[in-house]
Design a protein around this motif. Structure first.
Motif, PDB file in Angstrom:
ATOM      1  N   ALA A  75       0.825  -1.202   0.000  1.00  0.00           N
ATOM      2  CA  ALA A  75       0.000   0.000   0.000  1.00  0.00           C
ATOM      3  C   ALA A  75       0.863   1.257   0.000  1.00  0.00           C
ATOM      4  O   ALA A  75       0.582   2.210  -0.733  1.00  0.00           O
ATOM      5  CB  ALA A  75      -0.929  -0.005   1.204  1.00  0.00           C
ATOM      6  N   LYS A  76       1.910   1.262   0.799  1.00  0.00           N
ATOM      7  CA  LYS A  76       2.819   2.425   0.846  1.00  0.00           C
ATOM      8  C   LYS A  76       3.483   2.636  -0.511  1.00  0.00           C
ATOM      9  O   LYS A  76       3.606   3.771  -0.988  1.00  0.00           O
ATOM     10  CB  LYS A  76       3.859   2.212   1.951  1.00  0.00           C
ATOM     11  CG  LYS A  76       4.886   3.328   2.058  1.00  0.00           C
ATOM     12  CD  LYS A  76       4.283   4.588   2.614  1.00  0.00           C
ATOM     13  CE  LYS A  76       5.357   5.592   2.971  1.00  0.00           C
ATOM     14  NZ  LYS A  76       5.566   6.604   1.982  1.00  0.00           N
ATOM     15  N   ALA A  77       3.885   1.551  -1.150  1.00  0.00           N
ATOM     16  CA  ALA A  77       4.507   1.665  -2.469  1.00  0.00           C
ATOM     17  C   ALA A  77       3.518   2.226  -3.489  1.00  0.00           C
ATOM     18  O   ALA A  77       3.876   3.105  -4.297  1.00  0.00           O
ATOM     19  CB  ALA A  77       5.032   0.305  -2.913  1.00  0.00           C
ATOM     20  N   ALA A  78       2.282   1.751  -3.454  1.00  0.00           N
ATOM     21  CA  ALA A  78       1.274   2.237  -4.393  1.00  0.00           C
ATOM     22  C   ALA A  78       0.994   3.716  -4.190  1.00  0.00           C
ATOM     23  O   ALA A  78       0.883   4.485  -5.156  1.00  0.00           O
ATOM     24  CB  ALA A  78      -0.017   1.423  -4.236  1.00  0.00           C
ATOM     25  N   ILE A  79       0.896   4.134  -2.936  1.00  0.00           N
ATOM     26  CA  ILE A  79       0.628   5.544  -2.638  1.00  0.00           C
ATOM     27  C   ILE A  79       1.827   6.407  -3.016  1.00  0.00           C
ATOM     28  O   ILE A  79       1.665   7.510  -3.563  1.00  0.00           O
ATOM     29  CB  ILE A  79       0.243   5.725  -1.160  1.00  0.00           C
ATOM     30  CG1 ILE A  79      -1.063   4.989  -0.862  1.00  0.00           C
ATOM     31  CG2 ILE A  79       0.146   7.188  -0.787  1.00  0.00           C
ATOM     32  CD1 ILE A  79      -2.237   5.398  -1.712  1.00  0.00           C
ATOM     33  N   ASP A  80       3.027   5.927  -2.776  1.00  0.00           N
ATOM     34  CA  ASP A  80       4.224   6.677  -3.175  1.00  0.00           C
ATOM     35  C   ASP A  80       4.269   6.866  -4.686  1.00  0.00           C
ATOM     36  O   ASP A  80       4.618   7.942  -5.179  1.00  0.00           O
ATOM     37  CB  ASP A  80       5.490   5.974  -2.693  1.00  0.00           C
ATOM     38  CG  ASP A  80       5.715   6.123  -1.201  1.00  0.00           C
ATOM     39  OD1 ASP A  80       5.059   6.996  -0.584  1.00  0.00           O
ATOM     40  OD2 ASP A  80       6.543   5.370  -0.655  1.00  0.00           O
ATOM     41  N   VAL A  81       3.916   5.816  -5.426  1.00  0.00           N
ATOM     42  CA  VAL A  81       3.897   5.920  -6.892  1.00  0.00           C
ATOM     43  C   VAL A  81       2.823   6.916  -7.333  1.00  0.00           C
ATOM     44  O   VAL A  81       3.049   7.727  -8.235  1.00  0.00           O
ATOM     45  CB  VAL A  81       3.672   4.532  -7.534  1.00  0.00           C
ATOM     46  CG1 VAL A  81       3.358   4.650  -9.015  1.00  0.00           C
ATOM     47  CG2 VAL A  81       4.889   3.653  -7.311  1.00  0.00           C
ATOM     48  N   ARG A  82       1.670   6.866  -6.690  1.00  0.00           N
ATOM     49  CA  ARG A  82       0.582   7.810  -7.039  1.00  0.00           C
ATOM     50  C   ARG A  82       1.021   9.246  -6.777  1.00  0.00           C
ATOM     51  O   ARG A  82       0.766  10.141  -7.585  1.00  0.00           O
ATOM     52  CB  ARG A  82      -0.677   7.465  -6.235  1.00  0.00           C
ATOM     53  CG  ARG A  82      -1.874   8.307  -6.584  1.00  0.00           C
ATOM     54  CD  ARG A  82      -2.339   8.067  -7.995  1.00  0.00           C
ATOM     55  NE  ARG A  82      -3.606   8.753  -8.239  1.00  0.00           N
ATOM     56  CZ  ARG A  82      -4.234   8.706  -9.374  1.00  0.00           C
ATOM     57  NH1 ARG A  82      -3.765   7.998 -10.369  1.00  0.00           N
ATOM     58  NH2 ARG A  82      -5.353   9.366  -9.543  1.00  0.00           N
ATOM     59  N   LYS A  83       1.672   9.478  -5.618  1.00  0.00           N
ATOM     60  CA  LYS A  83       2.167  10.838  -5.307  1.00  0.00           C
ATOM     61  C   LYS A  83       3.159  11.275  -6.371  1.00  0.00           C
ATOM     62  O   LYS A  83       3.130  12.417  -6.826  1.00  0.00           O
ATOM     63  CB  LYS A  83       2.845  10.836  -3.941  1.00  0.00           C
ATOM     64  CG  LYS A  83       1.920  10.976  -2.778  1.00  0.00           C
ATOM     65  CD  LYS A  83       2.654  10.965  -1.461  1.00  0.00           C
ATOM     66  CE  LYS A  83       3.625  12.113  -1.347  1.00  0.00           C
ATOM     67  NZ  LYS A  83       4.251  12.205  -0.022  1.00  0.00           N
ATOM     68  N   TRP A  84       4.054  10.379  -6.762  1.00  0.00           N
ATOM     69  CA  TRP A  84       5.066  10.722  -7.767  1.00  0.00           C
ATOM     70  C   TRP A  84       4.414  11.056  -9.104  1.00  0.00           C
ATOM     71  O   TRP A  84       4.785  12.024  -9.756  1.00  0.00           O
ATOM     72  CB  TRP A  84       6.039   9.549  -7.911  1.00  0.00           C
ATOM     73  CG  TRP A  84       7.062   9.770  -8.967  1.00  0.00           C
ATOM     74  CD1 TRP A  84       8.159  10.561  -8.902  1.00  0.00           C
ATOM     75  CD2 TRP A  84       7.068   9.181 -10.268  1.00  0.00           C
ATOM     76  NE1 TRP A  84       8.859  10.494 -10.070  1.00  0.00           N
ATOM     77  CE2 TRP A  84       8.209   9.653 -10.933  1.00  0.00           C
ATOM     78  CE3 TRP A  84       6.231   8.289 -10.922  1.00  0.00           C
ATOM     79  CZ2 TRP A  84       8.518   9.274 -12.226  1.00  0.00           C
ATOM     80  CZ3 TRP A  84       6.535   7.908 -12.215  1.00  0.00           C
ATOM     81  CH2 TRP A  84       7.670   8.403 -12.848  1.00  0.00           C
ATOM     82  N   LYS A  85       3.414  10.263  -9.504  1.00  0.00           N
ATOM     83  CA  LYS A  85       2.736  10.512 -10.775  1.00  0.00           C
ATOM     84  C   LYS A  85       1.962  11.828 -10.756  1.00  0.00           C
ATOM     85  O   LYS A  85       1.832  12.485 -11.782  1.00  0.00           O
ATOM     86  CB  LYS A  85       1.787   9.358 -11.114  1.00  0.00           C
ATOM     87  CG  LYS A  85       2.521   8.124 -11.584  1.00  0.00           C
ATOM     88  CD  LYS A  85       1.529   7.034 -11.969  1.00  0.00           C
ATOM     89  CE  LYS A  85       2.250   5.829 -12.493  1.00  0.00           C
ATOM     90  NZ  LYS A  85       1.309   4.739 -12.863  1.00  0.00           N
ATOM     91  N   LYS A  86       1.430  12.160  -9.586  1.00  0.00           N
ATOM     92  CA  LYS A  86       0.676  13.417  -9.459  1.00  0.00           C
ATOM     93  C   LYS A  86       1.596  14.617  -9.318  1.00  0.00           C
ATOM     94  O   LYS A  86       1.136  15.765  -9.326  1.00  0.00           O
ATOM     95  CB  LYS A  86      -0.260  13.353  -8.247  1.00  0.00           C
ATOM     96  CG  LYS A  86      -1.438  12.445  -8.430  1.00  0.00           C
ATOM     97  CD  LYS A  86      -2.403  13.054  -9.397  1.00  0.00           C
ATOM     98  CE  LYS A  86      -3.764  12.438  -9.266  1.00  0.00           C
ATOM     99  NZ  LYS A  86      -4.724  13.070 -10.135  1.00  0.00           N
ATOM    100  N   GLY A  87       2.881  14.377  -9.110  1.00  0.00           N
ATOM    101  CA  GLY A  87       3.832  15.482  -8.998  1.00  0.00           C
ATOM    102  C   GLY A  87       3.899  16.092  -7.620  1.00  0.00           C
ATOM    103  O   GLY A  87       4.319  17.233  -7.452  1.00  0.00           O
ATOM    104  N   ALA A  88       3.496  15.345  -6.619  1.00  0.00           N
ATOM    105  CA  ALA A  88       3.504  15.875  -5.246  1.00  0.00           C
ATOM    106  C   ALA A  88       4.841  15.650  -4.591  1.00  0.00           C
ATOM    107  O   ALA A  88       5.643  14.893  -4.952  1.00  0.00           O
ATOM    108  CB  ALA A  88       2.411  15.217  -4.426  1.00  0.00           C
TER     109      ALA A  88
END
Length: 88
Positions: A75-88
């Protein structure tokens, strides 16, 4: 025992310890497999994005885990990837 033999034994022991340590460290590295946030239902994806917009990473991870039943690491990996894709 001659100094040369002692040195040779010492080098052999150091090489054996190094080999074992490298093997143990590499054995602990299992890949983390997760479902990307983009593949979650729209409501869950929107809730995760809203939590990330408010810098609530822990809440976003909880939402992801509730939706997928995945491990904390995945879950942490998925959220980290989502943050990265969103540019956060």
């Amino acid at each position: 025992m001659s100094p040369f033999v002692k040195l040779l034994l010492l080098v052999a022991v150091v090489a054996a310890v190094w080999f074992v340590l490298v093997r143990v460290r590499n054995a602990q590295r299992e890949p983390v497999v997760f479902t990307p946030v983009e593949e979650l239902p729209d409501a869950t994806r929107d809730a995760v994005d809203a939590a990330l917009a408010n810098d609530e990473v822990v809440h976003a991870v909880k939402l992801y885990r509730d939706a997928t039943g995945s491990s904390l690491m995945a879950a942490k990996a998925a959220i980290d990837v989502r943050k990265w894709k969103k540019g956060a």
